[in-house]
Design an enzyme around this catalytic site. Structure first.
Site, short mmCIF file in Angstrom:
data_model
loop_
_atom_site.label_atom_id
_atom_site.label_comp_id
_atom_site.label_asym_id
_atom_site.label_seq_id
_atom_site.Cartn_x
_atom_site.Cartn_y
_atom_site.Cartn_z
CB CYS A 163 -24.38 -0.71 -6.47
SG CYS A 163 -23.86 0.38 -5.14
CG HIS A 242 -24.12 5.36 -6.29
ND1 HIS A 242 -24.08 5.89 -5.03
CD2 HIS A 242 -24.22 4.02 -6.11
CE1 HIS A 242 -24.14 4.92 -4.12
NE2 HIS A 242 -24.24 3.77 -4.76
P1 NAD Z 1 -29.87 -4.07 4.71
O1 NAD Z 1 -29.48 -3.52 6.01
O2 NAD Z 1 -30.93 -3.39 3.92
O3 NAD Z 1 -30.31 -5.59 4.85
C1 NAD Z 1 -29.54 -6.52 5.59
C2 NAD Z 1 -30.47 -7.57 6.19
O4 NAD Z 1 -29.68 -8.54 6.86
C3 NAD Z 1 -31.42 -6.98 7.21
O5 NAD Z 1 -32.69 -7.58 7.02
C4 NAD Z 1 -30.79 -7.40 8.55
O6 NAD Z 1 -31.74 -7.55 9.56
C5 NAD Z 1 -30.20 -8.74 8.18
N1 NAD Z 1 -29.11 -9.17 9.09
C6 NAD Z 1 -28.59 -8.51 10.15
N2 NAD Z 1 -27.62 -9.25 10.72
C7 NAD Z 1 -27.54 -10.39 10.01
C8 NAD Z 1 -26.70 -11.55 10.09
N3 NAD Z 1 -25.78 -11.70 11.04
N4 NAD Z 1 -26.88 -12.53 9.17
C9 NAD Z 1 -27.80 -12.42 8.20
N5 NAD Z 1 -28.61 -11.34 8.07
C10 NAD Z 1 -28.47 -10.34 8.97
O7 NAD Z 1 -28.51 -4.15 3.86
P2 NAD Z 1 -28.37 -4.18 2.28
O8 NAD Z 1 -28.37 -2.76 1.80
O9 NAD Z 1 -29.33 -5.15 1.71
O10 NAD Z 1 -26.89 -4.68 2.12
C11 NAD Z 1 -26.57 -6.06 2.11
C12 NAD Z 1 -25.23 -6.24 1.41
O11 NAD Z 1 -25.37 -5.79 0.06
C13 NAD Z 1 -24.09 -5.42 2.01
O12 NAD Z 1 -22.89 -6.14 1.82
C14 NAD Z 1 -24.08 -4.18 1.15
O13 NAD Z 1 -22.84 -3.51 1.14
C15 NAD Z 1 -24.40 -4.79 -0.20
N6 NAD Z 1 -24.96 -3.87 -1.19
C16 NAD Z 1 -25.89 -2.93 -0.84
C17 NAD Z 1 -26.40 -2.08 -1.79
C18 NAD Z 1 -27.42 -1.03 -1.45
O14 NAD Z 1 -27.50 -0.01 -2.13
N7 NAD Z 1 -28.22 -1.20 -0.44
C19 NAD Z 1 -25.98 -2.19 -3.12
C20 NAD Z 1 -25.06 -3.19 -3.46
C21 NAD Z 1 -24.56 -4.03 -2.48
#
Ligand code: NAD
Length: 365
Positions: A163, A242
């Site tokens: 992000c 942020h």
């Molecule tokens: P999250 O924890 O909200 O969601 C992740 C999901 O994946 C959960 O439902 C979890 O149960 C599931 N999961 C767990 N183990 C798994 C596996 N082995 N394979 C597939 N799914 C699995 O996380 P998020 O915030 O959605 O983040 C996901 C990605 O996006 C990360 O790389 C993060 O850095 C990136 N990201 C997050 C944000 C943010 O603000 N949340 C912003 C940009 C990018």
């Protein structure tokens, strides 16, 4: 192609009658990012969600059911799959079953799980996209719409940058394209946790990231290596956005003024620029309130917000602040990235227009 119908509790659901030629998208990980990417895919005419994964039965499964997204288990073993049925959810199979019916998988698993998942995608012979929690080295290729769409055309896999990196790229890439070179120092003032997180902090402290420089600035160079950029980062006790504090040194002869920089960003897709004092929108709380008024689901703001009255060019040095809705600015980029990998749209501006207008129609905006 399809039409929108109203699902339970007002969730839009796309009813499809002809999915030939439509890109089949699997979402592995239906959390903060995954559920948003799924909605955004569902909004498009040229792609569809063929399934989403959950690790086990939880309240998050209800959303997939309401949206009509086939639910799969993250794991392939019978014991894990059967737990869904025991809790009243219809599970269509394990991850391998989902990968076998998709053209591309969007990995939305928590950061650092990428290496493990990559081997599964490679064995399935499927195109793959990771998120910014993974390192560039995992795929050797990264993506943001405005910086390097063409470089990603027809690639087998890539990583949509974080992000923060997406936010930096949105305003720095058009500046770089105007100026031909750019040196940037910036500080990421980061939200401590997403609103749905209960186990992260700080809750009453400001926490500098002691790895200097932080990874955020250099990460921009994975999509636009020509921009010379470094960053510092601090985490603050807020959950909603942020803020970036940015100083950019423009090359001699750039020909820009404070006003023309503002004009440049006003004409840049996915950037909102507003006068904080005039519009009484001087903090991230008000920016998020405005986002809720816009009416996208979850109160999301896909655009980067720049305070017009915080932009100032002093000599060749440009100062500005911008705010990033961490949970949602990468969502439309994921859609453009799917088109890049599938080679269905080579012009990033056309893809952005398709993506954003489809999302607006989807939510009736
Ligand atoms: P999250 O924890 O909200 O969601 C992740 C999901 O994946 C959960 O439902 C979890 O149960 C599931 N999961 C767990 N183990 C798994 C596996 N082995 N394979 C597939 N799914 C699995 O996380 P998020 O915030 O959605 O983040 C996901 C990605 O996006 C990360 O790389 C993060 O850095 C990136 N990201 C997050 C944000 C943010 O603000 N949340 C912003 C940009 C990018």
């Amino acid at each position: 192609m399809g039409m929108l119908i109203e699902g339970s509790q007002g969730h839009p659901i796309k009813e499809r009658w002809n999915t030939v030629g439509v890109i089949k998208v699997a979402i592995n990980g239906f959390g903060t990012i995954g559920k948003r990417v799924a909605d955004a895919v569902d909004a498009q005419d040229d792609m569809e969600v063929v399934g989403v994964t959950k690790t086990g039965p939880s309240f998050g499964c209800d959303l997939a059911v309401k949206k009509g997204f086939p639910l799969y288990c993250t794991f392939d073993d019978e014991e894990s799959i059967s737990r869904f049925g025991m809790n009243g959810y219809e599970c269509s199979g394990g991850l391998s079953d989902l990968l076998s019916v998709a053209d591309v998988v969007v990995d939305c698993a928590p950061g650092k799980l990428g290496a493990d998942n990559l081997s599964k995608y490679k064995s399935a012979g499927i195109k793959y996209m990771f998120q910014g929690g993974e390192k560039h080295s995992l795929t050797g290729l990264s993506y943001t719409s405005s910086a390097n769409h063409v470089e990603n055309l027809n690639a087998q896999g890539t990583r949509v940058v974080s992000c923060n990196t997406t936010g930096l790229s949105r305003t720095l890439v058009p500046l770089f394209e105007h100026c031909g070179s750019l040196k940037v120092e910036c500080t990421m003032i980061r939200r401590a946790a997403d609103p749905g997180d209960s186990n992260r902090g700080p809750i009453n402290a400001i926490k500098p990231v002691l790895k200097v420089p932080s990874h955020h600035g250099p990460d921009v160079m994975t999509v636009k290596p020509e921009i010379e950029i470094n960053s510092l980062a601090v985490a603050v006790p807020t959950t909603i956005m942020h803020v970036h504090s940015i100083i950019a040194d423009l090359p001699p002869g750039h020909g820009l003024t404070t006003e023309s920089v503002i004009e440049l960003w006003s004409n840049t897709p996915r950037v909102i620029i507003m006068n904080g004092s005039e519009h009484r929108i001087t903090t991230t709380a008000e920016v998020m309130e405005m986002a809720r008024d816009i009416g996208r689901k979850w109160g999301d703001l896909h655009e980067i917000f720049v305070w017009e009255d915080g932009v100032k060019l002093v000599g060749d040095r440009l100062y500005y602040f911008q705010a990033i809705h961490q949970e949602s600015d990468v969502i439309p980029e994921n859609i453009d990235c799917i088109r890049a990998l599938m080679g269905t749209e080579s012009d990033w501006r056309k893809s952005v227009e398709m993506t954003d207008s489809a999302i607006s129609r989807y939510y009736g905006l």
